[in-house]
Design a protein around this motif. Structure first.
Motif, PDB file in Angstrom:
ATOM      1  N   ASP A   1       0.857  -1.177   0.000  1.00  0.00           N
ATOM      2  CA  ASP A   1       0.000   0.000   0.000  1.00  0.00           C
ATOM      3  C   ASP A   1       0.889   1.221   0.000  1.00  0.00           C
ATOM      4  N   TRP A   2       0.916   1.937  -1.113  1.00  0.00           N
ATOM      5  CA  TRP A   2       1.884   3.036  -1.223  1.00  0.00           C
ATOM      6  C   TRP A   2       1.568   4.177  -0.269  1.00  0.00           C
ATOM      7  N   HIS A   3       0.325   4.204   0.266  1.00  0.00           N
ATOM      8  CA  HIS A   3      -0.020   5.243   1.245  1.00  0.00           C
ATOM      9  C   HIS A   3       0.718   5.000   2.566  1.00  0.00           C
ATOM     10  N   ASP A   4       1.190   3.759   2.791  1.00  0.00           N
ATOM     11  CA  ASP A   4       1.935   3.438   4.015  1.00  0.00           C
ATOM     12  C   ASP A   4       3.432   3.674   3.867  1.00  0.00           C
ATOM     13  N   ARG A   5       3.872   4.015   2.665  1.00  0.00           N
ATOM     14  CA  ARG A   5       5.312   4.192   2.429  1.00  0.00           C
ATOM     15  C   ARG A   5       5.819   5.493   3.077  1.00  0.00           C
ATOM     16  N   PRO A   6       7.161   5.618   3.270  1.00  0.00           N
ATOM     17  CA  PRO A   6       7.683   6.832   3.915  1.00  0.00           C
ATOM     18  C   PRO A   6       7.259   8.107   3.184  1.00  0.00           C
ATOM     19  N   LEU A   7       7.279   9.220   3.932  1.00  0.00           N
ATOM     20  CA  LEU A   7       6.840  10.504   3.394  1.00  0.00           C
ATOM     21  C   LEU A   7       7.604  10.881   2.119  1.00  0.00           C
ATOM     22  N   SER A   8       8.919  10.658   2.132  1.00  0.00           N
ATOM     23  CA  SER A   8       9.740  11.025   0.965  1.00  0.00           C
ATOM     24  C   SER A   8       9.246  10.281  -0.274  1.00  0.00           C
ATOM     25  N   PHE A   9       8.845   9.043  -0.075  1.00  0.00           N
ATOM     26  CA  PHE A   9       8.368   8.188  -1.167  1.00  0.00           C
ATOM     27  C   PHE A   9       7.111   8.781  -1.788  1.00  0.00           C
ATOM     28  N   ARG A  10       6.280   9.393  -0.892  1.00  0.00           N
ATOM     29  CA  ARG A  10       5.032   9.967  -1.385  1.00  0.00           C
ATOM     30  C   ARG A  10       5.256  11.355  -1.977  1.00  0.00           C
ATOM     31  N   ILE A  11       6.062  12.173  -1.280  1.00  0.00           N
ATOM     32  CA  ILE A  11       6.267  13.546  -1.745  1.00  0.00           C
ATOM     33  C   ILE A  11       6.881  13.575  -3.137  1.00  0.00           C
ATOM     34  N   PHE A  12       7.916  12.777  -3.334  1.00  0.00           N
ATOM     35  CA  PHE A  12       8.593  12.814  -4.641  1.00  0.00           C
ATOM     36  C   PHE A  12       7.926  11.884  -5.654  1.00  0.00           C
ATOM     37  N   LYS A  13       6.769  11.359  -5.269  1.00  0.00           N
ATOM     38  CA  LYS A  13       6.005  10.488  -6.161  1.00  0.00           C
ATOM     39  C   LYS A  13       6.856   9.336  -6.682  1.00  0.00           C
ATOM     40  N   MET A  14       7.727   8.846  -5.790  1.00  0.00           N
ATOM     41  CA  MET A  14       8.596   7.734  -6.165  1.00  0.00           C
ATOM     42  C   MET A  14       7.780   6.548  -6.657  1.00  0.00           C
ATOM     43  N   HIS A  15       6.642   6.365  -6.009  1.00  0.00           N
ATOM     44  CA  HIS A  15       5.767   5.243  -6.366  1.00  0.00           C
ATOM     45  C   HIS A  15       5.439   5.248  -7.865  1.00  0.00           C
ATOM     46  N   GLY A  16       5.148   6.434  -8.381  1.00  0.00           N
ATOM     47  CA  GLY A  16       4.785   6.556  -9.797  1.00  0.00           C
ATOM     48  C   GLY A  16       5.876   6.057 -10.728  1.00  0.00           C
ATOM     49  N   TYR A  17       7.134   6.285 -10.338  1.00  0.00           N
ATOM     50  CA  TYR A  17       8.255   5.883 -11.192  1.00  0.00           C
ATOM     51  C   TYR A  17       8.655   4.428 -10.987  1.00  0.00           C
ATOM     52  N   THR A  18       8.527   3.963  -9.742  1.00  0.00           N
ATOM     53  CA  THR A  18       9.114   2.654  -9.431  1.00  0.00           C
ATOM     54  C   THR A  18       8.142   1.477  -9.541  1.00  0.00           C
TER      55      THR A  18
END
Ligand SMILES: [Fe+2]
Ligand SMILES: [Fe+2]
Length: 156
Positions: free
Chosen positions: A80-97
């Motif tokens: 669940d990407w909403h549970d990932r660290p703040l940096s992961f969400r702010i930089f939208k890392m999820h979208g790329y990875t």
């Protein structure tokens, strides 16, 4: 684009999708949320149906054994990407990875071939600049994902 599928088209769709849909790892996508109140599994099914309809509309030239597994597994990242660290969400890392994560999982769980993995890897283009959809199946899933995300976000 036609909304209603014939009996034959529904049967063809189900035949390819069911082995994936019935797998416990795919069912796990129910536990994660994609957009609004829509689970990742529901979103993935929406994308598979939309990609299939787009293919019917544009002349039925896709290989369904690539198009449909690619669609149902395109967000097979299993967290669940909403549970990932703040940096992961702010930089939208999820979208790329997540396309790469999903592609790896598809290979591990379903021994997905390179063509299916290409569909998965390229679905976030143009966000993932260098993963460009080059085949019909990858282009259709890339478009279907955007149409469904928009619909799921607006109509929640
Ligand atoms: Fe995605
Ligand atoms: Fe998606």
């Amino acid at each position: 684009m036609r909304h209603h599928l014939s009996e034959e088209e529904t049967a063809q769709f189900n035949e390819v999708i069911l082995p994936y849909l019935s797998h416990p790892a795919v069912q796990k996508m129910k536990d994660y949320c994609a957009h609004g109140s829509v689970s990742v599994l529901q979103h993935s099914m929406n994308v598979a149906k939309t990609a299939y309809r787009l293919d019917l509309f544009f002349g039925k030239r896709s290989d369904l054994k690539i198009l449909l597994p690619g669609a149902i597994l395109h967000d097979f990242y299993l967290y669940d990407w909403h549970d990932r660290p703040l940096s992961f969400r702010i930089f939208k890392m999820h979208g790329y990875t997540h396309p790469f994560e999903a592609s790896k999982n598809a290979a591990e769980v379903f021994q997905a071939n390179e063509q299916i993995r290409e569909v998965i890897r390229c679905h976030m283009w143009p966000l993932t600049l260098t993963s460009i959809p080059r085949h019909r199946e990858a282009v259709l899933v890339c478009i279907a994902d955007k149409l469904c995300a928009l619909k799921e976000t607006i109509l929640r």
